[in-house]
Scaffold this motif. Structure first.
Motif, PDB file in Angstrom:
ATOM      1  N   THR A   7       0.845  -1.190   0.000  1.00  0.00           N
ATOM      2  CA  THR A   7       0.000   0.000   0.000  1.00  0.00           C
ATOM      3  C   THR A   7       0.876   1.234   0.000  1.00  0.00           C
ATOM      4  O   THR A   7       1.801   1.344   0.815  1.00  0.00           O
ATOM      5  CB  THR A   7      -0.915   0.028   1.240  1.00  0.00           C
ATOM      6  OG1 THR A   7      -1.564  -1.245   1.389  1.00  0.00           O
ATOM      7  CG2 THR A   7      -1.978   1.116   1.108  1.00  0.00           C
ATOM      8  N   PRO A  21      -6.184  13.298  -4.435  1.00  0.00           N
ATOM      9  CA  PRO A  21      -6.418  12.286  -5.474  1.00  0.00           C
ATOM     10  C   PRO A  21      -5.668  12.545  -6.778  1.00  0.00           C
ATOM     11  O   PRO A  21      -5.202  11.600  -7.416  1.00  0.00           O
ATOM     12  CB  PRO A  21      -7.927  12.338  -5.680  1.00  0.00           C
ATOM     13  CG  PRO A  21      -8.475  12.899  -4.414  1.00  0.00           C
ATOM     14  CD  PRO A  21      -7.443  13.861  -3.928  1.00  0.00           C
ATOM     15  N   ASP A  62     -12.098   2.075  -8.688  1.00  0.00           N
ATOM     16  CA  ASP A  62     -10.704   1.636  -8.645  1.00  0.00           C
ATOM     17  C   ASP A  62     -10.232   1.334 -10.063  1.00  0.00           C
ATOM     18  O   ASP A  62     -11.019   0.923 -10.923  1.00  0.00           O
ATOM     19  CB  ASP A  62     -10.545   0.384  -7.789  1.00  0.00           C
ATOM     20  CG  ASP A  62     -10.904   0.602  -6.330  1.00  0.00           C
ATOM     21  OD1 ASP A  62     -10.899   1.760  -5.888  1.00  0.00           O
ATOM     22  OD2 ASP A  62     -11.186  -0.401  -5.637  1.00  0.00           O
ATOM     23  N   GLY A  97     -10.957   5.346  -3.332  1.00  0.00           N
ATOM     24  CA  GLY A  97     -11.167   5.848  -1.985  1.00  0.00           C
ATOM     25  C   GLY A  97     -12.645   6.102  -1.724  1.00  0.00           C
ATOM     26  O   GLY A  97     -13.471   5.998  -2.620  1.00  0.00           O
ATOM     27  N   PRO A  98     -12.986   6.462  -0.481  1.00  0.00           N
ATOM     28  CA  PRO A  98     -12.064   6.474   0.666  1.00  0.00           C
ATOM     29  C   PRO A  98     -11.702   5.059   1.120  1.00  0.00           C
ATOM     30  O   PRO A  98     -12.443   4.121   0.873  1.00  0.00           O
ATOM     31  CB  PRO A  98     -12.869   7.204   1.739  1.00  0.00           C
ATOM     32  CG  PRO A  98     -14.294   6.878   1.421  1.00  0.00           C
ATOM     33  CD  PRO A  98     -14.375   6.821  -0.087  1.00  0.00           C
ATOM     34  N   VAL A  99     -10.559   4.949   1.769  1.00  0.00           N
ATOM     35  CA  VAL A  99     -10.142   3.622   2.228  1.00  0.00           C
ATOM     36  C   VAL A  99     -10.901   3.203   3.477  1.00  0.00           C
ATOM     37  O   VAL A  99     -11.105   2.021   3.720  1.00  0.00           O
ATOM     38  CB  VAL A  99      -8.624   3.575   2.488  1.00  0.00           C
ATOM     39  CG1 VAL A  99      -7.873   3.688   1.179  1.00  0.00           C
ATOM     40  CG2 VAL A  99      -8.164   4.655   3.444  1.00  0.00           C
ATOM     41  N   HIS A 129     -10.611  -1.035   2.832  1.00  0.00           N
ATOM     42  CA  HIS A 129     -10.623  -1.501   1.443  1.00  0.00           C
ATOM     43  C   HIS A 129      -9.943  -2.870   1.384  1.00  0.00           C
ATOM     44  O   HIS A 129      -8.887  -3.076   1.995  1.00  0.00           O
ATOM     45  CB  HIS A 129      -9.894  -0.502   0.544  1.00  0.00           C
ATOM     46  CG  HIS A 129     -10.151  -0.719  -0.911  1.00  0.00           C
ATOM     47  ND1 HIS A 129      -9.689  -1.826  -1.593  1.00  0.00           N
ATOM     48  CD2 HIS A 129     -10.828   0.032  -1.832  1.00  0.00           C
ATOM     49  CE1 HIS A 129     -10.067  -1.755  -2.853  1.00  0.00           C
ATOM     50  NE2 HIS A 129     -10.766  -0.642  -3.025  1.00  0.00           N
ATOM     51  N   VAL A 163      -3.152   4.988  -2.803  1.00  0.00           N
ATOM     52  CA  VAL A 163      -4.364   5.561  -2.248  1.00  0.00           C
ATOM     53  C   VAL A 163      -4.089   6.966  -1.733  1.00  0.00           C
ATOM     54  O   VAL A 163      -3.039   7.236  -1.124  1.00  0.00           O
ATOM     55  CB  VAL A 163      -4.932   4.662  -1.130  1.00  0.00           C
ATOM     56  CG1 VAL A 163      -3.924   4.492   0.009  1.00  0.00           C
ATOM     57  CG2 VAL A 163      -6.239   5.207  -0.600  1.00  0.00           C
ATOM     58  N   SER A 164      -5.008   7.858  -1.986  1.00  0.00           N
ATOM     59  CA  SER A 164      -4.985   9.187  -1.370  1.00  0.00           C
ATOM     60  C   SER A 164      -5.682   9.073  -0.024  1.00  0.00           C
ATOM     61  O   SER A 164      -6.821   8.587   0.053  1.00  0.00           O
ATOM     62  CB  SER A 164      -5.720  10.189  -2.268  1.00  0.00           C
ATOM     63  OG  SER A 164      -5.865  11.437  -1.611  1.00  0.00           O
ATOM     64  N   ALA A 165      -5.012   9.480   1.038  1.00  0.00           N
ATOM     65  CA  ALA A 165      -5.552   9.235   2.374  1.00  0.00           C
ATOM     66  C   ALA A 165      -5.311  10.421   3.291  1.00  0.00           C
ATOM     67  O   ALA A 165      -4.326  11.162   3.145  1.00  0.00           O
ATOM     68  CB  ALA A 165      -4.907   7.984   2.971  1.00  0.00           C
ATOM     69  N   GLU A 192      -6.374   8.169   8.219  1.00  0.00           N
ATOM     70  CA  GLU A 192      -6.388   6.929   7.442  1.00  0.00           C
ATOM     71  C   GLU A 192      -4.976   6.371   7.277  1.00  0.00           C
ATOM     72  O   GLU A 192      -4.758   5.159   7.365  1.00  0.00           O
ATOM     73  CB  GLU A 192      -7.019   7.184   6.083  1.00  0.00           C
ATOM     74  CG  GLU A 192      -8.529   7.439   6.154  1.00  0.00           C
ATOM     75  CD  GLU A 192      -9.090   7.918   4.831  1.00  0.00           C
ATOM     76  OE1 GLU A 192     -10.296   7.713   4.606  1.00  0.00           O
ATOM     77  OE2 GLU A 192      -8.339   8.510   4.031  1.00  0.00           O
TER      78      GLU A 192
END
Length: 401
Positions: free
Chosen positions: A266, A273, A325, A352-354, A360, A375-377, A381
């Motif tokens: 990850t 994003p 995704d 997202g969101p995770v 996820h 992933v953008s978090a 997160e």
């Protein structure tokens, strides 16, 4: 390999032993593996108890370390004999690992060096008389370091190999015997998965490699150590540069054909994003440049020798995609070439969101080939992802991960 008998025997009660219960190895070699039933292992446990009091002394930490070092040199570069398959040179070993387990020679070379270095760094310990089980995985023979660690610390060690790749464990046991390790103190116990709980009950300590649910399945054995998935993650700094990030993330994802628990699964982007999408596209292109066959000199990849396995793994990964995704790498996940069937490096950009209450399914997802999700978090997160990972790579701007 040479020899008329294609059976890889068990090593028990101080000798190589055949079995009526056998299983074929993957690939087209015709090799079969002797399997040890639980009732036989139970009798061997009683035999060990009768032997332990009469074992000669003088087998101290220094003697063990010297023999381990000599055995690992032999393992990597010498000729080792396992009855049945017969004398096996270092070149033979690499050829058979390619044919049965899909491990290319450059990767075997690297893992031999890693194994030797890891064992050399193990601290000397005072040994006891415990009987120890090490149940090995099929993803990498670097985990033989646990066999060496326990051989140095215990009365005897029983190695239970993966049926997917038993050749390396058999070779290490044979190499230890060739350099003078007392045969009563070694065991090579191939078995089916159903025999593992019994082997755990028969031994005093156990090191078992396996999936996330293994500890629960094995119960509350007091000496059990489970080494499970690492769910490696990389946390990027705010304002990271794309080119620098790709250069540092690529080896974390693709090294060792993605088979180590420390490989990154990850990649957490804190800059939103759009920045995550730019990173995913650049890293995906770099992963697409890693060739399958012939082996890439930088990042050699493994082939699958189990029929249907590659498609099953690819379907398992793609089936976890959620709406929005996107698979960023352009090659099919399953690639076929002259060297066999490969799982190509894969990268997914998560929409997202995770989520922290509904994680996820691709966050921390482990497969035996290079795969990661970008992933953008948020900071919260990112913290939750890191908390669920055994290997957290924190990339700082301009520094090493």
């Amino acid at each position: 390999m040479t020899g008329e008998d294609p059976l890889i025997p068990a090593f028990r009660r101080g000798a190589w032993q055949p079995s009526l219960d056998t299983a074929p190895l993957p690939g087209d070699t015709g090799l079969r593996l002797a399997l040890v039933p639980e009732v036989v292992a139970a009798a061997d446990r009683r035999w060990w108890q009768a032997q332990v009091a009469a074992l000669p002394g003088g087998f101290d930490a220094g003697a063990r370390r010297k023999l381990l070092a000599a055995a690992l040199e032999l393992f990597a570069g010498g000729t080792v004999t396992v009855p049945g398959p017969g004398p096996q040179s270092a070149r033979d070993f690499r050829r058979e690992l390619w044919r049965t387990a899909g491990l290319p020679a450059p990767l075997v070379d690297r893992w031999c060096g890693l194994l030797r270095d890891r064992v050399a760094r193990q601290a000397p310990v005072a040994a006891d008389d415990a009987l120890v089980l090490v149940s090995l995985p099929g993803n990498t023979f670097c985990c033989l370091e646990a066999v060496a660690e326990q051989a140095a610390a215990a009365g005897a060690v029983w190695a239970r190999p993966s049926r997917r790749e038993p050749l390396s464990a058999a070779r290490l046991v044979a190499a230890l015997l060739q350099v003078g390790w007392p045969p009563e103190r070694l065991g090579f116990y191939p078995s089916g998965q159903q025999a593992l709980p019994g082997l755990i009950r028969l031994t005093q300590r156990q090191v078992v490699y396996g999936g996330a649910g293994l500890a629960e399945a094995m119960g509350d054995a007091p000496g059990l150590t489970v080494r499970g998935p690492g769910r490696g993650c990389a946390l990027l700094p705010t304002g990271f540069g794309i080119a620098e990030a790709v250069g540092r993330l690529l080896p974390l994802v693709v090294a060792d054909s993605g088979r180590f628990c420390s490989n990154v699964r990850t990649i957490v982007c804190p800059d939103g994003p759009e920045r995550a999408r730019e990173l995913a596209q650049a890293l995906g292109a770099a992963l697409d440049s890693v060739r399958t066959s012939p082996a890439d000199p930088r990042w050699p990849l493994t082939a699958s020798r189990v029929p249907g396995e590659a498609c099953r793994l690819a379907e398992g990964l793609l089936g976890r995609l959620r709406p929005g995704d996107r698979l960023v790498t352009r090659r099919p996940v399953v690639c076929r070439s002259d060297g066999g069937e490969f799982l190509a490096p894969a990268l997914v950009l998560l929409a997202g969101p995770v989520g922290m209450t509904d994680p996820h399914p691709l966050v921390g997802y482990e497969v035996p080939f290079p795969f990661a999700a970008v992933v953008s978090a948020t900071a919260g997160e990112a913290g939750a992802i890191a908390a669920g990972s055994l290997f957290v790579h924190r990339l700082s701007a301009g520094g090493a991960p």
